[in-house]
Design a protein around this motif. Structure first.
Motif, PDB file in Angstrom:
ATOM      1  N   PHE A   1     -92.566 -11.877  28.159  1.00 14.35           N
ATOM      2  CA  PHE A   1     -91.211 -11.940  27.622  1.00 14.35           C
ATOM      3  C   PHE A   1     -90.992 -10.851  26.567  1.00 14.35           C
ATOM      4  N   GLY A   2     -89.761 -10.392  26.458  1.00 11.50           N
ATOM      5  CA  GLY A   2     -89.421  -9.446  25.405  1.00 11.50           C
ATOM      6  C   GLY A   2     -89.484 -10.115  24.046  1.00 11.50           C
ATOM      7  N   HIS A   3     -89.551  -9.300  22.994  1.00 16.56           N
ATOM      8  CA  HIS A   3     -89.593  -9.889  21.657  1.00 16.56           C
ATOM      9  C   HIS A   3     -88.829  -9.044  20.643  1.00 16.56           C
ATOM     10  N   ASP A   4     -88.278  -9.747  19.649  1.00 13.46           N
ATOM     11  CA  ASP A   4     -87.618  -9.132  18.501  1.00 13.46           C
ATOM     12  C   ASP A   4     -88.551  -9.268  17.304  1.00 13.46           C
ATOM     13  N   LEU A   5     -88.573  -8.251  16.457  1.00 16.33           N
ATOM     14  CA  LEU A   5     -89.342  -8.392  15.221  1.00 16.33           C
ATOM     15  C   LEU A   5     -88.590  -7.757  14.061  1.00 16.33           C
ATOM     16  N   VAL A   6     -88.833  -8.307  12.872  1.00 19.44           N
ATOM     17  CA  VAL A   6     -88.286  -7.783  11.624  1.00 19.44           C
ATOM     18  C   VAL A   6     -89.446  -7.613  10.651  1.00 19.44           C
ATOM     19  N   VAL A   7     -89.608  -6.421  10.104  1.00 14.76           N
ATOM     20  CA  VAL A   7     -90.696  -6.152   9.164  1.00 14.76           C
ATOM     21  C   VAL A   7     -90.323  -6.708   7.787  1.00 14.76           C
ATOM     22  N   LEU A   8     -91.184  -7.565   7.253  1.00 15.96           N
ATOM     23  CA  LEU A   8     -90.957  -8.164   5.942  1.00 15.96           C
ATOM     24  C   LEU A   8     -91.679  -7.408   4.834  1.00 15.96           C
ATOM     25  N   GLU A   9     -92.791  -6.777   5.185  1.00 18.71           N
ATOM     26  CA  GLU A   9     -93.583  -6.060   4.184  1.00 18.71           C
ATOM     27  C   GLU A   9     -94.484  -5.063   4.894  1.00 18.71           C
ATOM     28  N   GLY A  10     -94.660  -3.870   4.310  1.00 18.48           N
ATOM     29  CA  GLY A  10     -95.592  -2.897   4.857  1.00 18.48           C
ATOM     30  C   GLY A  10     -94.960  -1.867   5.775  1.00 18.48           C
ATOM     31  N   LYS A  11     -95.831  -1.113   6.468  1.00 17.72           N
ATOM     32  CA  LYS A  11     -95.393  -0.058   7.380  1.00 17.72           C
ATOM     33  C   LYS A  11     -96.255  -0.075   8.637  1.00 17.72           C
ATOM     34  N   LYS A  12     -95.620   0.202   9.769  1.00 20.79           N
ATOM     35  CA  LYS A  12     -96.325   0.227  11.043  1.00 20.79           C
ATOM     36  C   LYS A  12     -95.650   1.223  11.970  1.00 20.79           C
ATOM     37  N   THR A  13     -96.398   1.681  12.960  1.00 15.77           N
ATOM     38  CA  THR A  13     -95.839   2.539  14.006  1.00 15.77           C
ATOM     39  C   THR A  13     -96.055   1.853  15.345  1.00 15.77           C
ATOM     40  N   VAL A  14     -95.005   1.832  16.155  1.00 19.02           N
ATOM     41  CA  VAL A  14     -95.081   1.250  17.496  1.00 19.02           C
ATOM     42  C   VAL A  14     -94.814   2.351  18.516  1.00 19.02           C
ATOM     43  N   TRP A  15     -95.741   2.508  19.442  1.00 14.83           N
ATOM     44  CA  TRP A  15     -95.538   3.428  20.556  1.00 14.83           C
ATOM     45  C   TRP A  15     -95.201   2.609  21.796  1.00 14.83           C
ATOM     46  N   ASN A  16     -93.987   2.768  22.317  1.00 14.47           N
ATOM     47  CA  ASN A  16     -93.631   2.142  23.586  1.00 14.47           C
ATOM     48  C   ASN A  16     -94.063   3.105  24.687  1.00 14.47           C
ATOM     49  N   LEU A  17     -95.196   2.819  25.286  1.00 14.22           N
ATOM     50  CA  LEU A  17     -95.776   3.731  26.269  1.00 14.22           C
ATOM     51  C   LEU A  17     -94.994   3.721  27.572  1.00 14.22           C
ATOM     52  N   SER A  18     -94.348   2.612  27.875  1.00 17.44           N
ATOM     53  CA  SER A  18     -93.558   2.537  29.106  1.00 17.44           C
ATOM     54  C   SER A  18     -92.348   3.457  29.045  1.00 17.44           C
ATOM     55  N   LYS A  19     -91.755   3.558  27.870  1.00 17.99           N
ATOM     56  CA  LYS A  19     -90.547   4.371  27.719  1.00 17.99           C
ATOM     57  C   LYS A  19     -90.805   5.678  26.974  1.00 17.99           C
ATOM     58  N   LYS A  20     -92.067   5.901  26.586  1.00 15.89           N
ATOM     59  CA  LYS A  20     -92.457   7.119  25.873  1.00 15.89           C
ATOM     60  C   LYS A  20     -91.631   7.292  24.598  1.00 15.89           C
ATOM     61  N   GLU A  21     -91.551   6.202  23.821  1.00 17.84           N
ATOM     62  CA  GLU A  21     -90.804   6.201  22.569  1.00 17.84           C
ATOM     63  C   GLU A  21     -91.728   5.814  21.416  1.00 17.84           C
ATOM     64  N   LYS A  22     -91.415   6.309  20.229  1.00 20.10           N
ATOM     65  CA  LYS A  22     -92.193   6.018  19.031  1.00 20.10           C
ATOM     66  C   LYS A  22     -91.259   5.501  17.944  1.00 20.10           C
TER      67      LYS A  22
END
Length: 306
Positions: free
Chosen positions: A230-251
Motif C-alpha cells: 500500500f502507498g503511504h503518507d509521512l510527515v517529518v516531526l524531527e530530523g533530516k532524511k533523504t528518500v530515493w524513489n527508485l521506481s520513478k528516479k526521484e530524490k
C-alpha cells in the motif's frame, strides 16, 4: 459582547493540493447553508494550516460578533491538524467519520475540522462537516444513547474549558520549557519498539488497519530499497532524511514539517542524516518487501553522496 447564543458562524478554510477537492466541495456546501466562508485557497499543508490556525486563534482571543472556526484538508488530514494546533485556543481534530466529528465536538470542543482528501469522498466529508456543525460542546453522551453525562464527566468537561488554554500557553508542570507543540511532546514521551529488520529503527504502531505509526531512526541509518503493498503518507516531526524513489528516479530531501506520499509498490531507499522521527500512515496494513540487502544499500547511498 455578543451573546454566544446569537452569534453567527464564520469558517476559515484552506487545503493543500491533496485536499483541495474535498475542501472545495465542503466550502460549496457550507455556503449553500448560508454560512460565511473565508476560503484561503491552496498552499503547502503546513503553511495553509498555520494560517487557518492563526486566524481562528486570533478570533478566539477576542470577542468577535461571529464564532470563527476552521476547516483544513490535506492528504491524510493529519498534517494540517498538527500545524493548526500550534496556535493557542485552537483544537483541531482529524475526523474520518461522522462519529469522529461528533466526539470531537461533544468531548473536545473542536473548533477546527481536519479532513482527508485521499481517504474521504466529498459526500462522506459533507456528512462529517454536518455532524461537526450541529453538535454542541458537552452535548448528550453519544456512547450511552444520548443520555446526559454523569456528573463527574460533566464537571470534567466544564473544567476543561479553563484548563486546556493553560496548557497551550504555559505548558504543564515538569514539561520541557522549549517544547511548543503538544503533539511533539507526546511523540517524545512515547515508547517505541525496535524494528528488527532494519538496524537503527524503532516504531510504535498507533493503528493496525490502515496502519499508522510513529517511527524513529538514528543518524546514519539506511533503509535498503524496499516497497509496500500500500502507498503511504509521512510527515517529518524531527530530523533530516533523504528518500530515493527508485521506481520513478526521484530524490526527496526531507526535514521538519515536510510531507511525502510514496505510491503502492514504488521501490524506495532512505538515508537518515540526523536522529529522525516521523508520522507515517499506510493506505492499508503495513508490510515490507526488500529489493536489496543492507550492504548494497549503504554502497548505493555512499555512491550518491560522492
Amino acid at each position: 459582547m455578543a451573546d454566544p447564543a446569537d452569534r453567527s458562524l464564520k469558517i476559515i478554510a484552506g487545503a493543500d493540493s491533496f485536499g483541495c477537492s474535498v475542501k472545495d466541495a465542503l466550502v460549496s456546501h457550507l455556503r449553500s447553508l448560508n454560512i460565511e466562508v473565508d476560503d484561503l485557497g491552496t498552499s503547502s499543508y503546513y503553511s495553509i494550516a498555520a494560517e487557518v490556525g492563526r486566524r481562528v486563534s486570533s478570533a478566539a482571543s477576542t470577542n468577535t460578533a461571529a464564532e470563527v472556526r476552521g476547516l483544513v484538508a490535506c492528504g491524510t488530514g493529519v498534517g494540517v491538524a498538527i500545524f493548526a494546533n500550534k496556535y493557542p485556543g485552537v483544537f483541531a481534530a482529524t475526523c474520518l467519520s461522522p462519529s469522529d466529528a461528533l466526539n470531537a465536538r461533544s468531548i473536545n470542543n473542536s473548533n477546527v475540522l481536519a479532513v482527508s482528501g485521499m481517504s474521504t469522498s466529498p459526500d462522506s466529508a459533507i456528512e462529517i462537516v454536518d455532524t461537526w456543525l450541529k453538535t454542541p460542546f458537552k452535548s448528550p453522551c453519544p456512547a450511552s444513547g444520548s443520555q446526559p453525562w454523569p456528573e463527574d464527566i460533566q464537571s470534567f468537561l466544564d473544567n476543561s474549558l479553563t484548563e486546556m488554554p493553560k496548557i497551550s500557553s504555559t505548558g504543564t508542570e515538569g514539561s520541557e520549557s522549549d517544547s511548543k507543540c503538544s503533539i511533539c511532546c507526546l511523540v517524545k514521551n512515547r515508547e517505541l519498539g525496535p524494528i528488527d529488520i532494519i538496524p537503527g529503527g524503532s516504531m510504535k504502531i498507533l493503528r493496525e488497519t490502515p496502519t499508522s505509526a510513529i517511527v524513529r531512526f538514528k543518524a546514519g541509518s539506511v533503509e535498503p530499497a524496499h516497497s509496500h503493498t500500500f502507498g503511504h503518507d509521512l510527515v517529518v516531526l524531527e530530523g533530516k532524511k533523504t528518500v530515493w524513489n527508485l521506481s520513478k528516479k526521484e530524490k526527496f530531501d526531507l526535514s521538519v514539517g515536510d510531507y511525502l506520499f510514496t505510491p503502492a509498490t514504488d521501490v524506495h531507499r532512505v538515508k537518515y542524516h540526523e536522529d529522525t522521527e516521523f508520522f507515517i500512515k499506510w493506505d492499508g496494513k503495513w508490510d515490507m518487501f526488500f529489493h536489496e540487502d543492507l550492504q548494497a544499500a549503504k554502497e548505493a547511498v555512499d555512491k550518491e553522496s560522492n
